[in-house]
Design a protein around this motif. Structure first.
Motif, PDB file in Angstrom:
ATOM      1  N   ALA A 185       0.833  -1.201   0.000  1.00 36.55           N
ATOM      2  CA  ALA A 185       0.000   0.000   0.000  1.00 36.55           C
ATOM      3  C   ALA A 185       0.868   1.252   0.000  1.00 36.55           C
ATOM      4  N   GLU A 186       0.240   2.368  -0.393  1.00 33.78           N
ATOM      5  CA  GLU A 186       0.900   3.666  -0.358  1.00 33.78           C
ATOM      6  C   GLU A 186      -0.042   4.678   0.274  1.00 33.78           C
ATOM      7  N   ARG A 187       0.422   5.903   0.369  1.00 29.07           N
ATOM      8  CA  ARG A 187      -0.331   6.948   1.056  1.00 29.07           C
ATOM      9  C   ARG A 187      -1.783   7.039   0.561  1.00 29.07           C
ATOM     10  N   ALA A 188      -1.989   7.012  -0.735  1.00 24.00           N
ATOM     11  CA  ALA A 188      -3.330   7.181  -1.298  1.00 24.00           C
ATOM     12  C   ALA A 188      -4.289   6.074  -0.879  1.00 24.00           C
ATOM     13  N   ASP A 189      -3.750   4.913  -0.504  1.00 21.62           N
ATOM     14  CA  ASP A 189      -4.603   3.801  -0.073  1.00 21.62           C
ATOM     15  C   ASP A 189      -5.112   3.975   1.345  1.00 21.62           C
ATOM     16  N   LEU A 190      -4.487   4.873   2.101  1.00 20.02           N
ATOM     17  CA  LEU A 190      -4.860   5.062   3.501  1.00 20.02           C
ATOM     18  C   LEU A 190      -5.479   6.419   3.786  1.00 20.02           C
ATOM     19  N   VAL A 191      -5.020   7.451   3.117  1.00 22.16           N
ATOM     20  CA  VAL A 191      -5.405   8.816   3.459  1.00 22.16           C
ATOM     21  C   VAL A 191      -6.578   9.282   2.600  1.00 22.16           C
ATOM     22  N   GLY A 192      -7.628   9.761   3.270  1.00 22.82           N
ATOM     23  CA  GLY A 192      -8.801  10.267   2.576  1.00 22.82           C
ATOM     24  C   GLY A 192      -8.733  11.765   2.351  1.00 22.82           C
ATOM     25  N   GLU A 193      -9.821  12.294   1.798  1.00 19.78           N
ATOM     26  CA  GLU A 193      -9.863  13.712   1.454  1.00 19.78           C
ATOM     27  C   GLU A 193     -10.730  14.524   2.402  1.00 19.78           C
ATOM     28  N   TYR A 194     -11.472  13.838   3.260  1.00 18.48           N
ATOM     29  CA  TYR A 194     -12.310  14.579   4.200  1.00 18.48           C
ATOM     30  C   TYR A 194     -12.326  13.872   5.548  1.00 18.48           C
ATOM     31  N   ILE A 195     -12.833  14.540   6.564  1.00 26.18           N
ATOM     32  CA  ILE A 195     -12.815  14.038   7.941  1.00 26.18           C
ATOM     33  C   ILE A 195     -13.559  12.708   8.037  1.00 26.18           C
ATOM     34  N   GLY A 196     -12.905  11.736   8.674  1.00 22.48           N
ATOM     35  CA  GLY A 196     -13.515  10.430   8.882  1.00 22.48           C
ATOM     36  C   GLY A 196     -13.182   9.408   7.812  1.00 22.48           C
ATOM     37  N   GLN A 197     -12.826   9.858   6.613  1.00 24.00           N
ATOM     38  CA  GLN A 197     -12.556   8.918   5.529  1.00 24.00           C
ATOM     39  C   GLN A 197     -11.246   8.166   5.739  1.00 24.00           C
ATOM     40  N   THR A 198     -10.239   8.845   6.297  1.00 21.19           N
ATOM     41  CA  THR A 198      -8.928   8.221   6.463  1.00 21.19           C
ATOM     42  C   THR A 198      -8.988   7.032   7.406  1.00 21.19           C
ATOM     43  N   ALA A 199      -9.605   7.211   8.567  1.00 18.98           N
ATOM     44  CA  ALA A 199      -9.704   6.105   9.525  1.00 18.98           C
ATOM     45  C   ALA A 199     -10.464   4.937   8.904  1.00 18.98           C
ATOM     46  N   GLN A 200     -11.495   5.239   8.138  1.00 20.12           N
ATOM     47  CA  GLN A 200     -12.289   4.198   7.494  1.00 20.12           C
ATOM     48  C   GLN A 200     -11.458   3.436   6.460  1.00 20.12           C
ATOM     49  N   LYS A 201     -10.719   4.160   5.625  1.00 23.73           N
ATOM     50  CA  LYS A 201      -9.886   3.522   4.607  1.00 23.73           C
ATOM     51  C   LYS A 201      -8.777   2.688   5.244  1.00 23.73           C
ATOM     52  N   THR A 202      -8.169   3.217   6.300  1.00 18.23           N
ATOM     53  CA  THR A 202      -7.075   2.507   6.955  1.00 18.23           C
ATOM     54  C   THR A 202      -7.573   1.239   7.621  1.00 18.23           C
ATOM     55  N   ARG A 203      -8.714   1.334   8.316  1.00 19.63           N
ATOM     56  CA  ARG A 203      -9.279   0.136   8.955  1.00 19.63           C
ATOM     57  C   ARG A 203      -9.642  -0.917   7.923  1.00 19.63           C
ATOM     58  N   ALA A 204     -10.198  -0.495   6.784  1.00 18.20           N
ATOM     59  CA  ALA A 204     -10.571  -1.446   5.734  1.00 18.20           C
ATOM     60  C   ALA A 204      -9.338  -2.149   5.171  1.00 18.20           C
ATOM     61  N   LEU A 205      -8.231  -1.407   5.031  1.00 25.02           N
ATOM     62  CA  LEU A 205      -6.997  -1.999   4.522  1.00 25.02           C
ATOM     63  C   LEU A 205      -6.420  -3.000   5.522  1.00 25.02           C
ATOM     64  N   ILE A 206      -6.468  -2.648   6.802  1.00 25.24           N
ATOM     65  CA  ILE A 206      -5.998  -3.570   7.833  1.00 25.24           C
ATOM     66  C   ILE A 206      -6.850  -4.832   7.840  1.00 25.24           C
ATOM     67  N   GLN A 207      -8.154  -4.681   7.713  1.00 21.09           N
ATOM     68  CA  GLN A 207      -9.051  -5.840   7.682  1.00 21.09           C
ATOM     69  C   GLN A 207      -8.710  -6.755   6.502  1.00 21.09           C
ATOM     70  N   LYS A 208      -8.397  -6.156   5.378  1.00 19.68           N
ATOM     71  CA  LYS A 208      -8.026  -6.925   4.188  1.00 19.68           C
ATOM     72  C   LYS A 208      -6.701  -7.657   4.386  1.00 19.68           C
ATOM     73  N   ALA A 209      -5.832  -7.071   5.203  1.00 22.37           N
ATOM     74  CA  ALA A 209      -4.499  -7.646   5.411  1.00 22.37           C
ATOM     75  C   ALA A 209      -4.460  -8.686   6.526  1.00 22.37           C
ATOM     76  N   LEU A 210      -5.548  -8.840   7.285  1.00 25.85           N
ATOM     77  CA  LEU A 210      -5.538  -9.804   8.393  1.00 25.85           C
ATOM     78  C   LEU A 210      -5.158 -11.193   7.894  1.00 25.85           C
ATOM     79  N   GLY A 211      -4.252 -11.828   8.631  1.00 29.19           N
ATOM     80  CA  GLY A 211      -3.747 -13.134   8.230  1.00 29.19           C
ATOM     81  C   GLY A 211      -2.513 -13.050   7.363  1.00 29.19           C
ATOM     82  N   GLY A 212      -2.089 -11.815   7.029  1.00 29.94           N
ATOM     83  CA  GLY A 212      -0.938 -11.647   6.155  1.00 29.94           C
ATOM     84  C   GLY A 212      -0.091 -10.455   6.546  1.00 29.94           C
TER      85      GLY A 212
END
Length: 311
Positions: free
Chosen positions: A121-148
């Protein structure tokens, strides 16, 4: 001679101990006899990596801890889950991404990860453009990475926007979830050495969550030549003596030039691939081509003056 078997809970790896030495590893019914060296299979897994002595030592420490923890459990003693989050510091082309991808496979084989997949992943995969989006994107990426393994290169870019940038929110979210997933998740952050040092100061709890902070030093000329031979061999090519002499001299000059950026193994890959193309152009002018000619890369094929700009 006392013989003991250790069976991992999911049945992936069975380890046979004789007099407290690992003598056989049965991974998915594939038996590998280790002999007197309990780390022989680790050396084999990492044999393609030139240098990286510190990394290889750390992997052996992790493996040894797994084996001893199994023995402790069998004897009714407690053992602790290893935290495997890592931080890689190194210049371009020093093998950070390649190593992270390999670790996903190794940790899966060691039963430390349930899936062993690799997500880059890179910055664009984690950082959003408005309040609340970044935490949501980061959590979703972590969920996708579970087990790896989740690998974030140029991780310091998460902090490049200052106090009002949402990158800091991504960092805080990563820190919060690093120990909230039962150990079935490994985060590896990577980047340039100086930038990663500054990055670690952004969150008070960041550095303490990375028990493995590994340096990926620039390769010396001998190591770069070993990498060249390895890359050529993987493609079923071989460098002639004059090609090796020409490349070695070029590398010495370039490594001693303080005004040039250094891309390590990336440069070598470009050299090999460019030489293959130049060899193909040269051979097309011939009517009869022998097998040896199809394999050999000559000094004239290197055309190093054509690729100095990508150093």
């Amino acid at each position: 001679m006392a013989t003991q078997k250790i069976h991992h809970k999911n049945g992936k790896i069975n380890i046979v101990l004789q007099d407290n030495k690992v003598t056989k590893i049965d991974n998915n019914n594939h038996e590998e006899y280790v002999g007197k060296d309990p780390f022989a299979h680790i050396d084999q897994e990492l044999s393609s990596f030139v240098g990286l002595t510190d990394l290889k030592r750390k992997i052996k420490e992790i493996y040894a801890t797994i084996i001893i923890n199994e023995k402790r459990s069998q004897m009714g003693l407690s053992n602790t889950k290893q935290v495997l989050h890592m931080l890689f510091k190194g210049n371009p082309g020093t093998g950070k991404t390649t190593v992270a991808r390999k670790l996903a496979n190794i940790y899966f084989d060691m039963n430390l990860l349930s899936k062993g997949h690799f997500i880059e992943a890179e910055r664009a995969d984690l950082v959003g453009e408005y309040i609340g989006q970044t935490a949501q994107k980061t959590r979703a990426l972590i969920q996708k990475a579970l087990g790896g393994v989740l690998f974030i290169d140029e991780a310091y870019s998460l902090a490049r926007g200052g106090e009002r940038d949402f990158g800091k929110e991504a960092i805080d979210t990563l820190v919060k979830h690093m120990e909230d997933n039962g150990g079935d998740f490994v985060l590896i952050l990577a980047g340039y050495p100086d930038e990663m040092e500054r990055f670690l100061t952004l969150n008070p709890g960041l550095k303490s969550r990375f028990p493995f902070i590994l340096e990926f030093p620039d390769y010396d000329v001998d190591q770069l030549m070993d990498i060249t031979r390895q890359m050529a061999s993987e493609r079923e090519y071989q460098l002639s003596k004059d090609a090796e002499w020409k490349l070695r001299n070029f590398l010495y000059k370039q490594r001693n030039d303080p005004n040039r950026n250094f891309s390590n193994a990336r440069f070598i890959r470009n050299v090999v691939e460019h030489a293959i193309r130049m060899q193909a152009v040269r051979l097309l002018y011939k009517d009869d081509i022998s097998p040896d000619e199809l394999i050999l890369l000559t000094g004239n094929d290197l055309k190093l003056e054509d690729i100095q700009s990508i150093w």
